[in-house]
Design an enzyme around this catalytic site. Structure first.
Site, short mmCIF file in Angstrom:
data_model
loop_
_atom_site.label_atom_id
_atom_site.label_comp_id
_atom_site.label_asym_id
_atom_site.label_seq_id
_atom_site.Cartn_x
_atom_site.Cartn_y
_atom_site.Cartn_z
CB CYS A 1 17.70 53.50 -3.00
SG CYS A 1 19.14 53.48 -2.45
CG HIS B 1 17.57 48.71 -3.88
ND1 HIS B 1 19.31 49.73 -4.70
CD2 HIS B 1 18.62 50.15 -2.39
CE1 HIS B 1 20.21 50.24 -3.83
NE2 HIS B 1 19.71 50.57 -2.30
CG ASN C 1 23.51 50.51 -2.44
OD1 ASN C 1 22.82 51.03 -3.81
ND2 ASN C 1 22.91 50.61 -1.31
N1 ACO Z 1 35.25 46.04 7.52
C1 ACO Z 1 35.49 45.46 8.86
N2 ACO Z 1 34.84 46.07 9.52
C2 ACO Z 1 34.30 46.54 9.33
C3 ACO Z 1 33.38 47.67 8.16
C4 ACO Z 1 33.95 47.12 6.69
N3 ACO Z 1 34.47 46.84 5.82
N4 ACO Z 1 32.61 48.27 8.47
C5 ACO Z 1 32.24 48.26 10.06
N5 ACO Z 1 32.74 47.29 10.47
C6 ACO Z 1 32.90 46.66 11.48
C7 ACO Z 1 32.67 47.65 12.07
O1 ACO Z 1 33.14 48.97 12.99
C8 ACO Z 1 31.86 47.34 13.12
O2 ACO Z 1 32.91 46.93 14.70
P1 ACO Z 1 33.34 47.20 15.99
O3 ACO Z 1 32.04 46.30 16.43
O4 ACO Z 1 34.29 46.91 16.47
O5 ACO Z 1 32.37 48.37 16.44
C9 ACO Z 1 31.25 45.75 13.68
O6 ACO Z 1 31.87 45.76 11.59
C10 ACO Z 1 30.16 45.85 13.26
O7 ACO Z 1 29.42 46.71 12.56
P2 ACO Z 1 27.99 46.90 12.04
O8 ACO Z 1 27.47 48.21 11.34
O9 ACO Z 1 27.61 46.80 13.75
O10 ACO Z 1 28.07 46.26 11.40
P3 ACO Z 1 26.71 44.67 10.63
O11 ACO Z 1 26.39 43.47 10.40
O12 ACO Z 1 25.45 46.12 10.90
O13 ACO Z 1 27.18 45.27 8.89
C11 ACO Z 1 26.17 47.01 7.48
C12 ACO Z 1 26.67 47.72 8.49
C13 ACO Z 1 26.84 46.36 6.10
C14 ACO Z 1 26.03 49.08 7.11
C15 ACO Z 1 24.20 46.89 7.15
O14 ACO Z 1 24.47 47.84 8.57
C16 ACO Z 1 24.33 47.47 6.23
O15 ACO Z 1 23.58 47.16 5.16
N6 ACO Z 1 23.08 48.23 6.95
C17 ACO Z 1 22.19 48.77 5.72
C18 ACO Z 1 22.59 50.00 5.00
C19 ACO Z 1 22.24 50.22 3.53
O16 ACO Z 1 21.95 49.36 3.34
N7 ACO Z 1 22.75 51.79 3.00
C20 ACO Z 1 22.55 51.73 2.20
C21 ACO Z 1 21.68 53.13 1.95
S1 ACO Z 1 19.67 52.61 1.94
C22 ACO Z 1 19.78 51.39 1.21
O17 ACO Z 1 20.19 51.35 0.31
C23 ACO Z 1 18.88 50.00 1.86
#
Ligand code: ACO
Length: 355
Positions: free
Chosen positions: A120, A260, A290
């Site tokens: 990214c 980003h 993204n």
């Molecule tokens: N729909 C419904 N529920 C979901 C989904 C979905 N699409 N995805 C995950 N969940 C659930 C999980 O299973 C979890 O359930 P559980 O508690 O029963 O285990 C619950 O939602 C919470 O999951 P978390 O991973 O704690 O959710 P979080 O608030 O951290 O959000 C996310 C997840 C959106 C991926 C966040 O962590 C994030 O954006 N992280 C950065 C990752 C990123 O941007 N990566 C891209 C490349 S690097 C970069 O560009 C920065």
């Protein structure tokens, strides 16, 4: 090209372009594919929809359209380009590079072309390379492209990742300018210890493609989202502060920040740590998701064509991505706002920025 002693020139963007595929994949569409909801995706990420390439489109096809638009805005012919840097995680093939394919399609026969694998943060890394090449006189005209077809490496059975990513391309043409104009500073960083937070486990030399790797779905993105979230916020703040320090500026001196587009909450948390008002931070994640290395040049082109950048505007770009990689640039914009969609590059010409 006349020889120049090292470091006496600046580098500035003289044209931008973008392209996103026509097909829109909405949160409602994803509700039919995995166990998710529009409400969850919107609240946790800020994403409403993303673009998905047609089966016959390759990354180079998206890149070439964005590049042609940037070259047209800059009024630069393809054969005037000295270097093409393509930031991508999804090249058409591993050999030849995506950049060489783009070069052939553009007819940029005088360019050296190469890919930049910095996930990214790739567009920021590319701008750093372009500034160095132009500053030292190695190049006069550099084309930097961020392009991704993340839909090709996303597992549409994994709700943790498939809701986040989209496809698209953005491009910028850079040329010389006075040293106190254009890109004022660049701050880039990596930490390979964080490599397993975002990976594609198979398909490289470590685990070449096999029946087993396909059966294990090893050619798709695997992500530790929670851990990434924390380091992304820290890294984005750190790198933008470093770039600002080098430029002798404070966060509130920036007129605009183009982050980003990884997650609305990552951007909000970074903005709060920097103490910058929300209206100065550009968001379009709701429309594109993204798009990794493409997200900053896509946002930038939308800003340029909307006339939101004027000569003198101070703008920061900042990104964090897999690797881990992160980085930022701070620029003093030089290009006049578009007139009838065609920006005048008089300011750059006056600075000796044309051939
Ligand atoms: N729909 C419904 N529920 C979901 C989904 C979905 N699409 N995805 C995950 N969940 C659930 C999980 O299973 C979890 O359930 P559980 O508690 O029963 O285990 C619950 O939602 C919470 O999951 P978390 O991973 O704690 O959710 P979080 O608030 O951290 O959000 C996310 C997840 C959106 C991926 C966040 O962590 C994030 O954006 N992280 C950065 C990752 C990123 O941007 N990566 C891209 C490349 S690097 C970069 O560009 C920065």
């Amino acid at each position: 090209m006349s020889p120049q002693p090292d470091g006496i020139r600046g580098a500035t963007i003289v044209g931008t372009g973008m392209y996103v595929p026509e097909r829109v994949l909405t949160n409602a569409d994803l509700e039919r594919v995995v166990d998710t909801s529009d409400e969850w995706i919107l609240e946790r990420t800020g994403i409403r929809e993303r673009r998905i390439s047609a089966p016959e489109e390759a990354s180079s096809d998206l890149a070439v359209i964005a590049a042609r638009r940037a070259l047209a805005m800059a009024r630069v012919e393809a054969d005037e380009v000295d270097q093409i840097v393509v930031a991508t995680t999804t090249p058409d093939r591993y050999l030849p590079s995506c950049a060489c394919t783009v070069q052939a399609k553009l007819g940029a026969k005088n360019a050296a072309a190469y890919d930049m694998f910095a996930a990214c943060s790739g567009f920021i890394y590319g701008l750093g390379i372009a500034r160095g090449a132009i500053g030292t006189g190695l190049a006069q005209t550099v084309l930097v492209i961020g392009v991704e077809q993340l839909s090709r490496i996303v597992d549409y059975t994994d709700r943790n990742t498939c809701v986040l990513f989209g496809d698209g391309a953005g491009a910028a043409v850079l040329r010389p300018c006075a040293p106190d104009q254009g890109i004022l500073s660049v701050s880039i960083h990596s930490d390979g210890v964080l490599g397993d937070l975002l990976e594609i486990p198979a398909g490289g030399s470590l685990r070449p493609a096999s029946i087993e790797t396909v059966a294990e779905r090893g050619h798709f993105i695997k992500m530790k989202g929670k851990e990434l979230f924390k380091v992304a916020v820290r890294g984005m703040e750190e790198s933008l502060r470093k770039a600002l320090d080098r430029a002798g500026l404070a966060p509130t001196d920036l007129d605009l920040i183009v982050p980003h587009q990884a997650n609305q909450r990552i951007i909000d948390a970074t903005r709060e740590r920097l103490g910058v008002p929300a209206e100065r931070v550009i968001m379009n994640i709701d429309r594109y998701g993204n798009t990794s290395s493409a997200s900053i040049p896509i946002s930038l082109d939308e800003l340029v064509r909307a006339g939101r950048l004027e000569p003198g505007t101070r703008v920061g770009f900042v990104a964090f991505g897999g690797g881990a990689t992160w980085g930022a640039t701070v620029s003093r914009w030089t290009m006049a706002a578009p007139l009838d969609g065609k920006p005048a590059n008089a300011a750059v010409a006056a600075l000796g920025g044309t051939r």
